[in-house]
Design a protein around this motif. Structure first.
Motif, PDB file in Angstrom:
ATOM      1  N   PHE A 123     -25.883   5.217  -9.102  1.00 29.54           N
ATOM      2  CA  PHE A 123     -24.499   5.722  -9.617  1.00 29.54           C
ATOM      3  C   PHE A 123     -24.459   5.812 -11.058  1.00 29.54           C
ATOM      4  N   ARG A 124     -23.571   6.729 -11.302  1.00 31.89           N
ATOM      5  CA  ARG A 124     -23.247   7.001 -12.764  1.00 31.89           C
ATOM      6  C   ARG A 124     -22.193   5.887 -13.051  1.00 31.89           C
ATOM      7  N   ALA A 125     -22.057   5.499 -14.257  1.00 27.29           N
ATOM      8  CA  ALA A 125     -20.878   4.256 -14.710  1.00 27.29           C
ATOM      9  C   ALA A 125     -19.814   4.862 -14.413  1.00 27.29           C
ATOM     10  N   ALA A 126     -19.622   6.100 -14.516  1.00 29.11           N
ATOM     11  CA  ALA A 126     -18.168   6.587 -14.464  1.00 29.11           C
ATOM     12  C   ALA A 126     -17.466   6.338 -12.900  1.00 29.11           C
ATOM     13  N   ASP A 127     -18.580   6.105 -11.938  1.00 26.94           N
ATOM     14  CA  ASP A 127     -18.055   6.185 -10.420  1.00 26.94           C
ATOM     15  C   ASP A 127     -17.821   4.403 -10.380  1.00 26.94           C
ATOM     16  N   PHE A 128     -18.022   3.607 -11.068  1.00 27.72           N
ATOM     17  CA  PHE A 128     -17.673   2.085 -10.921  1.00 27.72           C
ATOM     18  C   PHE A 128     -16.907   1.681 -12.044  1.00 27.72           C
ATOM     19  N   THR A 129     -15.385   1.785 -12.060  1.00 28.10           N
ATOM     20  CA  THR A 129     -14.579   1.320 -12.958  1.00 28.10           C
ATOM     21  C   THR A 129     -13.792   0.196 -12.730  1.00 28.10           C
ATOM     22  N   VAL A 130     -13.275  -0.259 -13.793  1.00 32.73           N
ATOM     23  CA  VAL A 130     -12.415  -1.527 -13.599  1.00 32.73           C
ATOM     24  C   VAL A 130     -11.048  -1.152 -13.215  1.00 32.73           C
ATOM     25  N   VAL A 131     -10.527  -1.884 -11.998  1.00 36.98           N
ATOM     26  CA  VAL A 131      -9.187  -1.656 -11.667  1.00 36.98           C
ATOM     27  C   VAL A 131      -8.252  -2.810 -11.872  1.00 36.98           C
ATOM     28  N   SER A 132      -8.774  -3.746 -12.439  1.00 39.76           N
ATOM     29  CA  SER A 132      -7.987  -5.043 -12.722  1.00 39.76           C
ATOM     30  C   SER A 132      -8.957  -5.929 -13.679  1.00 39.76           C
ATOM     31  N   GLY A 133      -8.272  -6.173 -14.927  1.00 37.73           N
ATOM     32  CA  GLY A 133      -8.824  -7.004 -15.779  1.00 37.73           C
ATOM     33  C   GLY A 133      -8.635  -6.632 -17.318  1.00 37.73           C
ATOM     34  N   ALA A 134      -9.424  -7.197 -17.922  1.00 38.58           N
ATOM     35  CA  ALA A 134      -9.322  -7.015 -19.486  1.00 38.58           C
ATOM     36  C   ALA A 134      -9.909  -5.495 -19.952  1.00 38.58           C
ATOM     37  N   ASN A 135     -10.868  -4.828 -19.167  1.00 36.59           N
ATOM     38  CA  ASN A 135     -11.311  -3.688 -19.570  1.00 36.59           C
ATOM     39  C   ASN A 135     -10.518  -2.551 -18.361  1.00 36.59           C
ATOM     40  N   LEU A 136      -9.551  -2.685 -18.100  1.00 33.17           N
ATOM     41  CA  LEU A 136      -8.849  -1.780 -17.106  1.00 33.17           C
ATOM     42  C   LEU A 136      -9.077  -0.259 -17.453  1.00 33.17           C
ATOM     43  N   GLY A 137      -9.669   0.483 -16.652  1.00 31.96           N
ATOM     44  CA  GLY A 137      -9.780   1.734 -16.570  1.00 31.96           C
ATOM     45  C   GLY A 137     -11.215   2.261 -17.229  1.00 31.96           C
ATOM     46  N   ASP A 138     -11.791   1.331 -17.695  1.00 37.49           N
ATOM     47  CA  ASP A 138     -13.259   1.398 -18.301  1.00 37.49           C
ATOM     48  C   ASP A 138     -14.314   1.588 -17.233  1.00 37.49           C
TER      49      ASP A 138
END
Length: 337
Positions: free
Chosen positions: A15-30
């Motif tokens: 998968f591309r990194a953009a397909d697996f993102t932070v939904v909760s935590g310090a890096n939210l949205g990344d």
């Protein structure tokens, strides 16, 4: 004259990194990134529309990687770094491992990040990052590259007797196609989740003249002798990856649960007989060497070149030639005419 040995290439589903993102935590949205930028306890989700791409990886003699020319993702020739093995935990408490690969440009800057899940990731499910391991990523990747037989597989011994693979011992004499009786040098064993792209292939009894079912890793190559060149390969002797024979009937991918895998190592890359089907043994190359115990890897450093000299790569059939609803039946008929 020194013989040029083809470098080992492997296609992996990423998968591309953009397909697996932070939904909760310090890096939210990344998106997921390389280890130095990650924070434990961040929760990731796989995008609903995400799909896996085929990343073709070429390994060099030093154990490094680059993107191979026949890839469907990434820039051919770009350097790839196998960065880390991440452990993630779903809301149900199930842990999974994910390998991160970083593609860099000609100046060494990060251009893409990919993830290779070792088990299926479910879209819209939260996965908490609970482990970051930079030391054993190469070993985990090597396990993906190793060809393996399942527990219970009957191996033909030098005497002609059939013995289950879990009952073999180092030093046992096994019948090989090219060199007759040969001594087992090492036996590897691992238990993995039989899920998704890495679920084993079951070749049902009779599909290729086998008396019992044969269960092998997806990229395990099987040796087929065609009396007639039914595939148009231009030769009678073929090596066929098990995954290319899946037809949903006599050859299926068995998804779910866990599977005990065994790897057999000989002094040379060999073709042996498993449930009566000729199949390859472990090939030591720059991808798989990390799967060996360190002391064995050091002691058998000569095997890297020896195995490469007989990798049987000239016999391998491309997926395009097997693009048929039931290639297994074609090969079965061709081998009996």
């Amino acid at each position: 004259m020194t013989q040029t040995v083809p470098k080992p290439t492997q296609s992996i589903p990423v998968f591309r990194a953009a397909d697996f993102t932070v939904v909760s935590g310090a890096n939210l949205g990344d998106p997921v990134s390389f280890a130095a930028e990650l924070d434990l306890d961040d929760t990731y989700e796989l995008r609903k529309a995400a799909h896996q791409h085929r990343l073709s990886v070429l390994a060099d003699e030093a154990g490094g990687f680059c993107v191979a020319p026949d890839t469907s993702l990434g820039r051919p020739g770009a350097t790839l770094h196998l960065d880390a093995c991440l452990t993630v935990m779903s809301g149900t408490g199930q842990t999974s491992e994910v390998l991160t690969l970083v593609e860099v440009d000609d100046h060494g800057n990060v251009s893409e990040v990919y993830i290779l899940p070792m088990a299926e990731l479910v879209p819209r499910m939260g996965y908490a990052l609970v482990g970051i391991d930079r030391d054993n990523a190469h070993q985990k990747f090597a396990e993906v590259a190793c060809v393996s037989f399942s527990r219970g597989t009957h191996i033909t011994m030098a005497s002609g007797a059939q013995r289950r693979i879990e009952d073999l011992n180092i030093g046992d004499m096994v019948l090989t196609r090219d060199d007759g009786p040969q001594q087992v040098r090492w036996i590897g064993q691992s238990t993995v989740r039989a899920v998704g792209e890495f679920a084993p292939i079951r070749i049902k009894a009779g599909a290729l003249h086998n008396e019992n079912d044969l269960l092998v890793s997806p990229d395990h190559r099987l040796f087929i002798y065609q009396r007639s060149d039914a595939l148009g390969a231009g030769r009678h002797e073929l090596l066929v990856r098990a995954r290319y024979l899946v037809n949903g009937d006599t050859v299926v991918q068995q998804d779910g649960g866990f599977i005990d895998y065994f790897q057999l190592l000989f002094d040379h890359h060999q073709i042996i007989y498993a449930e009566g089907i000729a199949a390859e043994t472990l090939l030591v190359d720059t991808r798989t060497r990390a799967a060996l115990p360190q002391d064995l890897s050091d002691a058998l450093s000569d095997l890297l070149s020896v195995h490469g000299e007989r990798a049987h790569k000239d016999l391998e059939v491309s997926k395009a030639l097997l693009n048929h609803p039931d290639a297994a039946s074609i090969l079965k008929r061709a081998s009996t005419r």
